[in-house]
Motif scaffolding. Structure first.
Motif, PDB file in Angstrom:
ATOM      1  N   LYS A  54       1.230  55.142  -5.122  1.00  0.00           N
ATOM      2  CA  LYS A  54       0.184  55.991  -6.010  1.00  0.00           C
ATOM      3  C   LYS A  54      -0.597  55.133  -6.940  1.00  0.00           C
ATOM      4  O   LYS A  54      -1.833  55.728  -7.094  1.00  0.00           O
ATOM      5  CB  LYS A  54       1.093  56.946  -7.072  1.00  0.00           C
ATOM      6  CG  LYS A  54       1.906  57.995  -6.294  1.00  0.00           C
ATOM      7  CD  LYS A  54       2.811  58.880  -7.331  1.00  0.00           C
ATOM      8  CE  LYS A  54       3.481  60.106  -6.209  1.00  0.00           C
ATOM      9  NZ  LYS A  54       4.014  61.105  -7.266  1.00  0.00           N
ATOM     10  N   ALA A  55      -0.009  54.001  -7.309  1.00  0.00           N
ATOM     11  CA  ALA A  55      -1.082  53.203  -8.284  1.00  0.00           C
ATOM     12  C   ALA A  55      -2.201  52.618  -7.389  1.00  0.00           C
ATOM     13  O   ALA A  55      -3.414  52.588  -7.885  1.00  0.00           O
ATOM     14  CB  ALA A  55      -0.425  51.935  -8.730  1.00  0.00           C
ATOM     15  N   PHE A  56      -1.998  52.210  -6.063  1.00  0.00           N
ATOM     16  CA  PHE A  56      -3.007  51.604  -5.179  1.00  0.00           C
ATOM     17  C   PHE A  56      -3.989  52.940  -5.093  1.00  0.00           C
ATOM     18  O   PHE A  56      -5.205  52.674  -4.531  1.00  0.00           O
ATOM     19  CB  PHE A  56      -2.594  51.067  -4.004  1.00  0.00           C
ATOM     20  CG  PHE A  56      -2.033  49.697  -4.152  1.00  0.00           C
ATOM     21  CD1 PHE A  56      -3.017  48.772  -4.222  1.00  0.00           C
ATOM     22  CD2 PHE A  56      -0.831  49.198  -4.155  1.00  0.00           C
ATOM     23  CE1 PHE A  56      -2.606  47.323  -4.823  1.00  0.00           C
ATOM     24  CE2 PHE A  56      -0.312  47.928  -4.443  1.00  0.00           C
ATOM     25  CZ  PHE A  56      -1.165  47.042  -4.892  1.00  0.00           C
ATOM     26  N   GLU A  57      -3.275  54.010  -4.686  1.00  0.00           N
ATOM     27  CA  GLU A  57      -4.285  55.452  -4.354  1.00  0.00           C
ATOM     28  C   GLU A  57      -5.214  55.688  -5.339  1.00  0.00           C
ATOM     29  O   GLU A  57      -6.381  55.763  -5.149  1.00  0.00           O
ATOM     30  CB  GLU A  57      -3.239  56.592  -4.276  1.00  0.00           C
ATOM     31  CG  GLU A  57      -2.419  56.633  -3.051  1.00  0.00           C
ATOM     32  CD  GLU A  57      -1.404  57.762  -2.847  1.00  0.00           C
ATOM     33  OE1 GLU A  57      -1.354  58.408  -3.904  1.00  0.00           O
ATOM     34  OE2 GLU A  57      -0.746  58.004  -1.866  1.00  0.00           O
ATOM     35  N   GLY A  58      -4.639  55.418  -6.715  1.00  0.00           N
ATOM     36  CA  GLY A  58      -5.615  55.557  -8.020  1.00  0.00           C
ATOM     37  C   GLY A  58      -6.628  54.365  -8.148  1.00  0.00           C
ATOM     38  O   GLY A  58      -7.770  54.843  -8.386  1.00  0.00           O
ATOM     39  N   ARG A  90       7.526  45.575   0.727  1.00  0.00           N
ATOM     40  CA  ARG A  90       6.927  46.181  -0.488  1.00  0.00           C
ATOM     41  C   ARG A  90       5.462  45.640  -0.702  1.00  0.00           C
ATOM     42  O   ARG A  90       4.388  46.356  -0.880  1.00  0.00           O
ATOM     43  CB  ARG A  90       7.577  46.115  -1.990  1.00  0.00           C
ATOM     44  CG  ARG A  90       7.195  47.025  -2.865  1.00  0.00           C
ATOM     45  CD  ARG A  90       8.023  46.904  -4.099  1.00  0.00           C
ATOM     46  NE  ARG A  90       7.375  47.552  -5.304  1.00  0.00           N
ATOM     47  CZ  ARG A  90       7.158  48.851  -5.652  1.00  0.00           C
ATOM     48  NH1 ARG A  90       7.570  49.782  -4.553  1.00  0.00           N
ATOM     49  NH2 ARG A  90       6.714  49.532  -6.540  1.00  0.00           N
ATOM     50  N   MET A  91       5.426  44.268  -0.437  1.00  0.00           N
ATOM     51  CA  MET A  91       4.139  43.732  -0.722  1.00  0.00           C
ATOM     52  C   MET A  91       3.259  44.066   0.392  1.00  0.00           C
ATOM     53  O   MET A  91       1.946  44.026   0.041  1.00  0.00           O
ATOM     54  CB  MET A  91       4.219  42.057  -0.895  1.00  0.00           C
ATOM     55  CG  MET A  91       3.020  41.298  -1.355  1.00  0.00           C
ATOM     56  SD  MET A  91       2.864  41.478  -3.198  1.00  0.00           S
ATOM     57  CE  MET A  91       1.577  42.404  -3.351  1.00  0.00           C
ATOM     58  N   LEU A  92       3.700  44.131   1.580  1.00  0.00           N
ATOM     59  CA  LEU A  92       2.656  44.398   2.559  1.00  0.00           C
ATOM     60  C   LEU A  92       2.447  45.995   2.884  1.00  0.00           C
ATOM     61  O   LEU A  92       1.449  46.314   3.289  1.00  0.00           O
ATOM     62  CB  LEU A  92       3.577  43.847   3.970  1.00  0.00           C
ATOM     63  CG  LEU A  92       3.291  42.336   3.967  1.00  0.00           C
ATOM     64  CD1 LEU A  92       4.360  41.969   5.293  1.00  0.00           C
ATOM     65  CD2 LEU A  92       1.998  41.757   4.403  1.00  0.00           C
ATOM     66  N   GLN A  93       3.355  46.697   2.327  1.00  0.00           N
ATOM     67  CA  GLN A  93       3.309  48.201   2.506  1.00  0.00           C
ATOM     68  C   GLN A  93       2.474  49.101   1.688  1.00  0.00           C
ATOM     69  O   GLN A  93       1.695  49.804   1.585  1.00  0.00           O
ATOM     70  CB  GLN A  93       4.340  48.955   2.719  1.00  0.00           C
ATOM     71  CG  GLN A  93       5.326  48.446   4.045  1.00  0.00           C
ATOM     72  CD  GLN A  93       6.585  48.988   4.261  1.00  0.00           C
ATOM     73  OE1 GLN A  93       6.985  49.539   3.466  1.00  0.00           O
ATOM     74  NE2 GLN A  93       7.271  48.485   5.210  1.00  0.00           N
ATOM     75  N   SER A  94       2.772  48.644   0.341  1.00  0.00           N
ATOM     76  CA  SER A  94       2.096  49.286  -0.815  1.00  0.00           C
ATOM     77  C   SER A  94       0.723  49.443  -0.954  1.00  0.00           C
ATOM     78  O   SER A  94       0.144  50.420  -1.367  1.00  0.00           O
ATOM     79  CB  SER A  94       2.572  48.654  -2.384  1.00  0.00           C
ATOM     80  OG  SER A  94       4.005  48.838  -2.493  1.00  0.00           O
ATOM     81  N   PRO A  95      -0.263  48.283  -0.832  1.00  0.00           N
ATOM     82  CA  PRO A  95      -1.447  48.479  -0.624  1.00  0.00           C
ATOM     83  C   PRO A  95      -2.057  49.413   0.656  1.00  0.00           C
ATOM     84  O   PRO A  95      -3.407  49.265   0.717  1.00  0.00           O
ATOM     85  CB  PRO A  95      -2.195  47.011  -0.406  1.00  0.00           C
ATOM     86  CG  PRO A  95      -0.909  46.086  -0.716  1.00  0.00           C
ATOM     87  CD  PRO A  95       0.273  46.894  -0.154  1.00  0.00           C
TER      88      PRO A  95
END
Length: 275
Positions: A54-58, A90-95
């Protein structure tokens, strides 16, 4: 060559000072304001805690698709050097929202000065690059023992971007040159405050430096020499303290344009605020 120019972080509270771009701007609107002046940002917050989807979506939404994001990998990969599989996931998927929006730049792995070129550290770096295979990874190696042609040749073979740095002239660190290990290059301008680099109590103190026009001309010359070898160049100013970067970015843009290197300068919503 497409040149992307931005700063280390976009939440710089120094920029809320009178006459700077965040004067009178709510913190929630910092990124939208930033995107009116810059076309790239280096995300620092991910070094301390990996943001969620959600943070990256923002970020993608608030920047309006106008900013390329370089994402600094979490300290567990570079300083603790004890990542677990969940950390990689997490590092690879979150962005992913940045990728979907077409605004994902390279990952940045910023290693500390204490990370010397030893057999163990070479093996660790090989492991890290293997786990990030398939993603653009830029690596900053601060100890001079890495500043060797054979290191950059190996990085080129692995498809890893050598981070070209500008450090204060204190010795023991890589020379200020633009080195190319692929069709994408990455430049970090830390400032040249030699008095505070080792003794500074904070990153703000270490980066408290305003480049001169002559120093920006020097870097423009170096960039122009390799422009024909690159498809993309990322330039990130780390000297955000007291708004120094806001003055230096236009200097570099002008210096590059004068040397025939095309630079995209976003039209700020309020003309003149960046300067």
């Amino acid at each position: 060559m497409r040149v992307y120019i931005g700063c280390g972080g976009y939440t710089n509270e120094d920029w809320a000072a009178p006459g700077l771009i965040y004067e009178g701007v709510r913190k929630d609107d910092y990124l939208a304001t930033y995107s009116a002046h810059f076309d790239a940002a280096e995300l620092n917050s991910s070094f301390y805690a990996i943001p969620g989807l959600k943070a990256f979506e923002g970020m993608a939404r608030k920047s309006g698709g106008r900013v390329r994001f370089a994402v600094k990998v979490n300290r567990v990969f570079t300083h603790d050097r004890a990542p677990e599989s969940a950390d990689f996931d997490r590092m690879l998927q979150s962005p992913e929202p940045l990728r979907e929006a077409g605004v994902m730049g390279p990952y940045l792995a910023q290693f500390p000065y204490s990370f010397h070129r030893t057999a163990d550290n070479r093996r660790y770096l090989a492991l890290l690059t293997e786990r990030f295979a398939g993603h653009e990874l830029a690596v900053e190696l601060r100890h001079a023992s890495w500043d060797r042609p054979e290191v950059r040749e190996a990085m080129a073979e692995l498809g890893v971007i050598w981070v070209s740095p500008d450090y204060p002239p204190v010795g023991g660190m890589p020379e200020p040159q633009v080195h190319v290990t692929g069709d994408v290059a990455y430049l970090r301008l830390h400032g040249r405050n030699r008095e505070t680099w080792w003794e500074g109590g904070s990153a703000a103190e270490r980066h408290d430096y305003l480049y001169t026009r002559a120093e920006m001309d020097e870097w423009a010359e170096k960039i122009a020499l390799v422009a024909g070898d690159l498809s993309e160049l990322y330039v990130f100013f780390q000297n955000t303290t007291r708004g120094h970067a806001l003055k230096n970015v236009p200097m570099l843009r002008e210096a590059l344009s004068a040397r025939g290197v095309p630079v995209h300068a976003p039209d700020p919503q309020e003309s003149g605020r960046l300067l």
